[in-house]
Design an enzyme around this catalytic site. Structure first.
Site, PDB file in Angstrom:
ATOM      1  N   HIS A 467       0.979  -1.193   0.043  1.00 17.79           N
ATOM      2  CA  HIS A 467       0.094   0.175   0.070  1.00 17.79           C
ATOM      3  C   HIS A 467       0.813   1.366  -0.089  1.00 17.79           C
ATOM      4  CE1 HIS A 467      -3.072  -2.664   2.144  1.00 17.79           C
ATOM      5  NE2 HIS A 467      -3.200  -2.914   1.019  1.00 17.79           N
TER       6      HIS A 467
HETATM    7  C1  LIG Z   1      -0.454  -7.639  -4.226  1.00 14.52           C
HETATM    8  C2  LIG Z   1      -1.334  -6.586  -3.855  1.00 14.52           C
HETATM    9  C3  LIG Z   1      -2.512  -6.873  -3.151  1.00 14.52           C
HETATM   10  C4  LIG Z   1      -3.107  -5.706  -2.822  1.00 14.52           C
HETATM   11  N1  LIG Z   1      -4.306  -5.947  -1.914  1.00 14.52           N
HETATM   12  C5  LIG Z   1      -5.099  -5.154  -1.613  1.00 14.52           C
HETATM   13  C6  LIG Z   1      -6.342  -5.224  -1.043  1.00 14.52           C
HETATM   14  O1  LIG Z   1      -6.978  -6.406  -0.855  1.00 14.52           O
HETATM   15  N2  LIG Z   1      -7.196  -4.070  -0.899  1.00 14.52           N
HETATM   16  C7  LIG Z   1      -7.184  -2.956  -1.318  1.00 14.52           C
HETATM   17  O2  LIG Z   1      -8.037  -1.866  -1.313  1.00 14.52           O
HETATM   18  N3  LIG Z   1      -5.810  -2.692  -1.998  1.00 14.52           N
HETATM   19  C8  LIG Z   1      -5.073  -3.773  -2.063  1.00 14.52           C
HETATM   20  N4  LIG Z   1      -3.647  -3.488  -2.810  1.00 14.52           N
HETATM   21  C9  LIG Z   1      -3.427  -2.066  -3.162  1.00 14.52           C
HETATM   22  C10 LIG Z   1      -4.160  -1.493  -4.384  1.00 14.52           C
HETATM   23  O3  LIG Z   1      -4.341  -2.572  -5.311  1.00 14.52           O
HETATM   24  C11 LIG Z   1      -3.944  -0.106  -4.770  1.00 14.52           C
HETATM   25  O4  LIG Z   1      -3.784   0.813  -3.811  1.00 14.52           O
HETATM   26  C12 LIG Z   1      -4.620   0.454  -6.124  1.00 14.52           C
HETATM   27  O5  LIG Z   1      -4.863  -0.575  -6.884  1.00 14.52           O
HETATM   28  C13 LIG Z   1      -3.715   1.738  -6.551  1.00 14.52           C
HETATM   29  O6  LIG Z   1      -4.483   2.164  -7.592  1.00 14.52           O
HETATM   30  P1  LIG Z   1      -3.877   3.181  -8.446  1.00 14.52           P
HETATM   31  O7  LIG Z   1      -4.807   3.436  -9.508  1.00 14.52           O
HETATM   32  O8  LIG Z   1      -3.117   4.301  -7.614  1.00 14.52           O
HETATM   33  O9  LIG Z   1      -2.481   2.535  -9.193  1.00 14.52           O
HETATM   34  P2  LIG Z   1      -2.394   1.228  -9.943  1.00 14.52           P
HETATM   35  O10 LIG Z   1      -3.636   0.623  -9.886  1.00 14.52           O
HETATM   36  O11 LIG Z   1      -1.211   0.429  -9.587  1.00 14.52           O
HETATM   37  O12 LIG Z   1      -2.660   1.757 -11.478  1.00 14.52           O
HETATM   38  C14 LIG Z   1      -1.262   2.292 -11.991  1.00 14.52           C
HETATM   39  C15 LIG Z   1      -1.157   2.175 -13.542  1.00 14.52           C
HETATM   40  O13 LIG Z   1      -0.637   3.208 -14.278  1.00 14.52           O
HETATM   41  C16 LIG Z   1       0.304   2.360 -15.137  1.00 14.52           C
HETATM   42  N5  LIG Z   1       1.471   2.993 -15.424  1.00 14.52           N
HETATM   43  C17 LIG Z   1       2.321   3.698 -14.322  1.00 14.52           C
HETATM   44  N6  LIG Z   1       3.260   4.194 -15.112  1.00 14.52           N
HETATM   45  C18 LIG Z   1       3.081   4.004 -16.206  1.00 14.52           C
HETATM   46  C19 LIG Z   1       3.845   4.783 -17.232  1.00 14.52           C
HETATM   47  N7  LIG Z   1       4.837   5.441 -17.485  1.00 14.52           N
HETATM   48  N8  LIG Z   1       3.344   4.644 -18.715  1.00 14.52           N
HETATM   49  C20 LIG Z   1       2.063   4.090 -18.656  1.00 14.52           C
HETATM   50  N9  LIG Z   1       1.305   3.555 -17.519  1.00 14.52           N
HETATM   51  C21 LIG Z   1       1.866   3.593 -16.666  1.00 14.52           C
HETATM   52  C22 LIG Z   1       0.341   1.088 -14.471  1.00 14.52           C
HETATM   53  O14 LIG Z   1       0.901   0.109 -15.518  1.00 14.52           O
HETATM   54  C23 LIG Z   1      -0.770   0.629 -13.741  1.00 14.52           C
HETATM   55  O15 LIG Z   1      -1.702  -0.007 -14.669  1.00 14.52           O
HETATM   56  C24 LIG Z   1      -2.795  -4.424  -3.128  1.00 14.52           C
HETATM   57  C25 LIG Z   1      -1.960  -4.256  -3.977  1.00 14.52           C
HETATM   58  C26 LIG Z   1      -1.046  -5.314  -4.495  1.00 14.52           C
HETATM   59  C27 LIG Z   1       0.162  -4.933  -5.459  1.00 14.52           C
END
Ligand SMILES: Cc1cc2nc3c(=O)[nH]c(=O)nc-3n(C[C@H](O)[C@H](O)[C@H](O)COP(=O)(O)OP(=O)(O)OC[C@H]3O[C@@H](n4cnc5c(N)ncnc54)[C@H](O)[C@@H]3O)c2cc1C
Length: 491
Positions: A467
């Site tokens: 997280h």
């Molecule tokens: C193994 C694991 C278990 C987890 N378990 C939970 C859970 O049970 N419950 C919960 O609430 N949260 C959980 N989390 C946390 C939750 O998944 C994240 O907080 C959430 O997905 C973050 O969302 P986001 O949109 O900020 O980033 P992300 O979902 O990571 O999205 C970022 C996106 O941007 C893309 N990206 C990044 N840089 C670039 C670039 N330069 N060019 C193009 N694309 C790019 C990436 O490929 C990705 O698709 C977990 C995370 C992991 C890794």
């Protein structure tokens, strides 16, 4: 040209792309480095481990952690439509009311609990039906887990008794204090990430373009205005221009990385990496905080948990592939709770996860064979870590991963709270009805009788619970990166 260009089709990006393209007059482009999420290992809520260190995972590694035995710790992050939400544990857990109210009171209006609750409710399809805290008409399915292991039911009861918290059926009403079973974002035994809930129904819209396999390498600036993004698709460098806004949804690592590559960040760091300073913004990549958990593991000789063997693993994979059944139709995390470890706290400071499976030994730093056996694990974790780290440029090459320096345990209070967590876990394991499910203690193990021995075990076994946050902090102070409307300050 699009009205909006969104970078990153993760949890946030998929949601925004779908919401903004509801207006047919509004053109939206969503750019993602990864590719399709349409594979069984994404669909199966319990299969996400199989995605780690594959092409769908950025598979980051931290710098050696001084206070964690010098370990380089593994950070999986989704590089796929759905982002980390395509490979996460699917637990549906909101923050505490006081978290949101704290932001509001610190000068970011619109982020208090009463402000954000209607938006949680609007997003959600609570399968139990609507209530004061839950909505039932949104796209994101939130459901109870079926077929919980007997040990998981026993854990919740023992946790309530030992920590003197109520048995609850919901952690999400504003105060999470209590013991119970987690709800999950799962739709009929399929992972319900924001890719499935939001993006999938929007994909056929003519005003939405989704570009995959495209690494965003920087932002296009015209003075103090961002007008587009540069990206690399295969060997071609392209530009996507935005009439109205560029929205960075690259996650806690990707978003600051893209800002830094674009010359937006701490000026001295940018110059050292040979990046032209476009906008000196000291907070970019700073203030990194992350949840850590440790494992307290027991043999379960009585057969009350799932036996993980080569054969049971193959059989479970087959069951999911053929009939969406078996243990991979569920999150491995079944029960848990939130407790106050001392009086006077505004909110619980320790969270428990309970897994009726063995967990990686000694940790997830390297790839191991599956942890075969019949075991259960109690996983105490930090909710409000005090240690702060940073994301920094390693080089000005957009393809090079940034430096990830969480500085785990640089504040010793974080380690000491996990010591308390281990001791509480042992008390819970010794309490009925869980005691009858627990055989010998495997980790930290019976030899760990002193606080020093427990600390040593934690340093060896501790893992991120994935997280990372804080690297583009919202606020009004000098270190804030975005304002309360999430606009980069000064641009
Ligand atoms: C193994 C694991 C278990 C987890 N378990 C939970 C859970 O049970 N419950 C919960 O609430 N949260 C959980 N989390 C946390 C939750 O998944 C994240 O907080 C959430 O997905 C973050 O969302 P986001 O949109 O900020 O980033 P992300 O979902 O990571 O999205 C970022 C996106 O941007 C893309 N990206 C990044 N840089 C670039 C670039 N330069 N060019 C193009 N694309 C790019 C990436 O490929 C990705 O698709 C977990 C995370 C992991 C890794």
């Amino acid at each position: 040209m699009s009205d909006y260009v969104i970078v990153g089709a993760g949890s946030a990006g998929c949601t925004l792309a779908a919401r903004l393209s509801e207006d047919p007059a509004c053109k939206v482009t969503l750019i993602e480095a990864g590719g399709s999420e349409k594979t069984m290992n994404v669909r199966g809520p319990g299969l996400y481990f199989a995605l780690w260190r594959t092409a769908r995972d950025w598979a980051f590694t931290t710098e050696p952690q001084e206070h964690v035995d010098g370990r380089r710790m593994f950070w999986p992050r989704g590089k796929v439509i759905g982002g980390s939400g395509s490979l996460n544990a699917s637990l549906y857990v909101r923050g505490h009311r006081s978290d949101s109210d704290g932001w509001r009171d610190a000068g970011t209006p619109g982020w208090g609990w009463d402000d954000v609750l209607p938006l949680f409710k609007r997003s959600q399809k609570q399968r139990r039906g609507a209530s004061a805290a839950h909505g039932a008409a949104g796209p994101l399915d939130v459901d109870d887990q079926q077929g919980l292991a007997p040990a998981s039911l026993a854990f919740a009861e023992a946790l309530a008794a030992v920590c003197k918290v109520p048995a609850v059926t919901c952690f999400n009403g504003g105060d999470s204090t209590g013991a119970g079973h987690y709800q999950v974002t799962v739709r009929d035994r399929v992972r319900c990430s924001t890719a499935l809930a939001f993006l999938e129904p929007a994909r056929a819209r003519p005003n939405l373009t989704v570009v995959t396999g495209a690494l965003v390498t920087g932002l296009v600036l015209d003075g103090t205005r961002v007008t587009g993004v540069r990206y690399r698709a295969g060997k071609k460098d392209e530009i996507a221009r935005a009439e109205r806004e560029v929205i960075l949804c690259g996650g806690a690592i990707g978003s600051p990385h893209i800002l830094l590559l674009s010359g937006i960040g701490p000026a001295a760091q940018l110059r050292a990496a040979d990046v032209k300073v476009a906008h000196d913004l000291p907070g970019v990549g700073q203030n990194l905080q992350d949840h850590l958990l440790t494992t307290v593991t027991y043999d379960t000789p009585g057969g009350s948990t799932l036996a993980l063997t080569r054969i049971s693993l193959m059989a479970s994979l087959l069951r999911y592939a053929v009939a969406k059944g078996g243990p991979f139709a569920r999150s491995p995390v079944e029960a848990g709770g939130f407790v106050h470890t001392r009086a006077g706290l505004r909110a619980p400071d320790l969270q428990f996860h309970f897994v009726p499976w063995p967990t990686d030994d000694p940790n997830t730093d390297e790839k191991h064979p599956p942890p075969y056996g019949r075991r259960l694990s109690i996983l105490p974790s930090l909710i409000y870590p005090e240690s702060r780290g940073e994301i920094r440029l390693r080089s000005n090459d957009p393809a090079a991963a940034p430096v990830i320096e969480p500085r785990y345990f640089s504040e010793s209070a974080d380690l000491e709270l996990l010591v308390t967590g281990v001791k509480l876990s042992r008390e819970i394991a010794a309490a009925e009805p869980l005691a009858r499910h627990c055989g010998a203690e495997v980790r930290p193990g019976p030899a760990a009788t002193t606080d020093d021995a427990i600390r040593a075990s934690i340093r060896r076994h501790v893992n991120t619970i994935f997280h990372p946050v804080g690297t583009c902090a919202m606020g009004t102070g000098a270190d804030a990166v975005v304002d309360p409307e999430l606009r980069v300050r000064g641009l």
